[in-house]
Design an enzyme around this catalytic site. Structure first.
Site, PDB file in Angstrom:
ATOM      1  N   GLU A 143     -18.330  18.154  24.133  1.00  0.00           N
ATOM      2  CA  GLU A 143     -18.218  19.068  23.160  1.00  0.00           C
ATOM      3  C   GLU A 143     -19.437  18.877  22.395  1.00  0.00           C
ATOM      4  O   GLU A 143     -19.447  19.284  21.219  1.00  0.00           O
ATOM      5  CB  GLU A 143     -17.098  18.964  22.273  1.00  0.00           C
ATOM      6  CG  GLU A 143     -16.889  17.728  21.342  1.00  0.00           C
ATOM      7  CD  GLU A 143     -16.188  16.479  21.992  1.00  0.00           C
ATOM      8  OE1 GLU A 143     -16.011  15.744  21.176  1.00  0.00           O
ATOM      9  OE2 GLU A 143     -16.124  16.404  23.092  1.00  0.00           O
ATOM     10  N   ASP A 188     -21.638  18.726  16.908  1.00  0.00           N
ATOM     11  CA  ASP A 188     -20.550  18.357  17.711  1.00  0.00           C
ATOM     12  C   ASP A 188     -19.319  18.995  17.219  1.00  0.00           C
ATOM     13  O   ASP A 188     -19.352  19.270  15.996  1.00  0.00           O
ATOM     14  CB  ASP A 188     -20.278  16.864  17.289  1.00  0.00           C
ATOM     15  CG  ASP A 188     -19.026  16.299  18.026  1.00  0.00           C
ATOM     16  OD1 ASP A 188     -19.050  15.907  19.169  1.00  0.00           O
ATOM     17  OD2 ASP A 188     -18.082  16.095  17.445  1.00  0.00           O
ATOM     18  N   ILE A 189     -18.273  19.547  18.094  1.00  0.00           N
ATOM     19  CA  ILE A 189     -17.106  20.277  17.597  1.00  0.00           C
ATOM     20  C   ILE A 189     -16.256  19.487  17.000  1.00  0.00           C
ATOM     21  O   ILE A 189     -15.758  18.550  17.270  1.00  0.00           O
ATOM     22  CB  ILE A 189     -16.536  21.270  18.495  1.00  0.00           C
ATOM     23  CG1 ILE A 189     -17.534  22.002  19.401  1.00  0.00           C
ATOM     24  CG2 ILE A 189     -15.432  21.738  18.016  1.00  0.00           C
ATOM     25  CD1 ILE A 189     -17.048  22.854  20.490  1.00  0.00           C
TER      26      ILE A 189
END
Length: 367
Positions: free
Chosen positions: A275, A232-233
């Protein structure tokens, strides 16, 4: 799409199998025509009666065995063994056709067209290359029979006529093989459109879930681990709000490139949603998966992204969760949940880190 493709292939194989069964019955008719002469006025004379028994009992037993084989046993073998068995099956049909032609007049036989059945079915099932190989072998057999039976003829009319037949064999396999190839390429393009995420060029969520279920089944069957990585960004919403969605798409594309270039050919990477990214690592234990995840984290942290200076730590970073089947999960659903829990833990502990899934119950049991 994969299920539909498998169903289509199964239907094609079933149709081809029925054709092969029909050819076996046709061989029985040919043998009857060759051995039971038209001048046999009384059908139940002992010679004819024994001929019928000798021809039909082995033939019907062979058809029954083949019928059971193709519709039940054959599909249970590993793909590698099925390929070998298919080649043996093709060779047996070529040998049987050659024997029939030899019995029914050799170079004078009118049944040389039988090779067309195996050429067509082979090309449809296995493509142009295999079809041309079978057509060339069939051509060499009939031409060799012509030369062997009439070696002293200056002008061998049988050989000249069979040269045309050999050309028919090859020209049957060639365009049919092209059609099969074009259709396969078309199906592959459709699969890419359905299975690939248009922005990152990684696999999409649907394909990922199908692949994970299949990988877990294979891992269970072969007693091998399957690891999963969730990525996950960090602070991606803040980056999007600051620089706009076009820049956000740029980060997602670049993230996809980094992930794709840092995993193995057998690994499956997908954009799980928004994301979030996910990776399936076959035959990989937790230690190896953690090593891969940490390398990815460092690679992303060291990569320059436009506008990353506005991020809280001045860099675009990711948080990563890792889980493994069957050590940390009993099925594919639990594997996703456990990897997601590990990701949540990584984000909770100040982000930009890799966390392996740990169960509180497991920790209590250890104590």
């Amino acid at each position: 799409m994969r299920r539909g493709k498998n169903n289509k292939q199964k239907q094609v194989n079933d149709i081809v199998s029925v054709v092969k069964l029909s050819v076996l019955l046709l061989i029985g008719i040919i043998l009857c025509e060759n051995f039971i002469k038209s001048d046999s006025r009384i059908i139940w004379v002992p010679e004819v009666y024994y001929t019928l028994i000798c021809l039909f009992i082995p033939l019907m037993v062979s058809v029954l065995i083949y019928l059971i084989w193709i519709f039940s046993t054959k599909n249970r073998f590993n793909k590698r063994y099925v390929d070998i068995i298919n080649k043996i099956e093709i060779a047996i049909f070529i040998i049987v056709f050659s024997i029939i032609i030899f019995i029914c007049g050799v170079n004078e036989s009118q049944y040389k067209f039988l090779y067309l059945f195996i050429i067509i079915t082979t090309t449809i099932q296995y493509g142009m290359k295999q079809g041309i190989i079978v057509s060339c072998i069939s051509s060499l057999i009939i031409l060799a029979m012509d030369l062997f039976m009439e070696p002293s003829l200056i002008v061998n009319t049988y050989f000249e006529n069979d040269l045309i037949l050999a050309g028919v064999f090859i020209l049957t396999a060639w365009p049919l093989g092209f059609y099969v190839k074009i259709e396969a390429e078309h199906i592959k393009k459709l699969e890419e459109l359905i299975n690939i995420d248009g922005l990152t060029e990684l696999y999409n969520h649907r394909y990922f879930c199908e692949s994970l279920a299949e990988k877990v089944k294979n891992g269970d069957r072969n007693n091998r681990p399957v690891s999963m990585i969730f990525i996950d960004i960090d602070y991606f919403k803040q980056y999007n709000d600051t620089h706009g969605h076009q820049k956000g798409d740029y980060v997602l594309r670049k993230m996809g490139e980094i992930i794709k270039s840092n995993i193995g050919e057998e690994d499956i990477a997908a954009r799980y949603g928004g994301e979030e990214f996910a990776i399936i690592l076959s035959d990989t234990n937790e230690e190896e998966a953690m090593h891969t995840a940490e390398n990815l984290r460092k690679k992303i942290e060291c990569t320059h992204f436009d506008g990353e200076e506005s991020q809280p730590k001045g860099k675009v970073t990711v948080s990563i969760g890792v889980s493994v089947y069957p050590d940390k999960a009993r099925n594919d659903i639990e594997l996703i949940k456990s990897a997601d829990d590990a990701l949540y833990r990584a984000k909770f502990f100040n982000k930009n880190r890799v966390e392996a899934y740990t169960s509180i119950l497991d920790e209590i049991k250890k104590i």
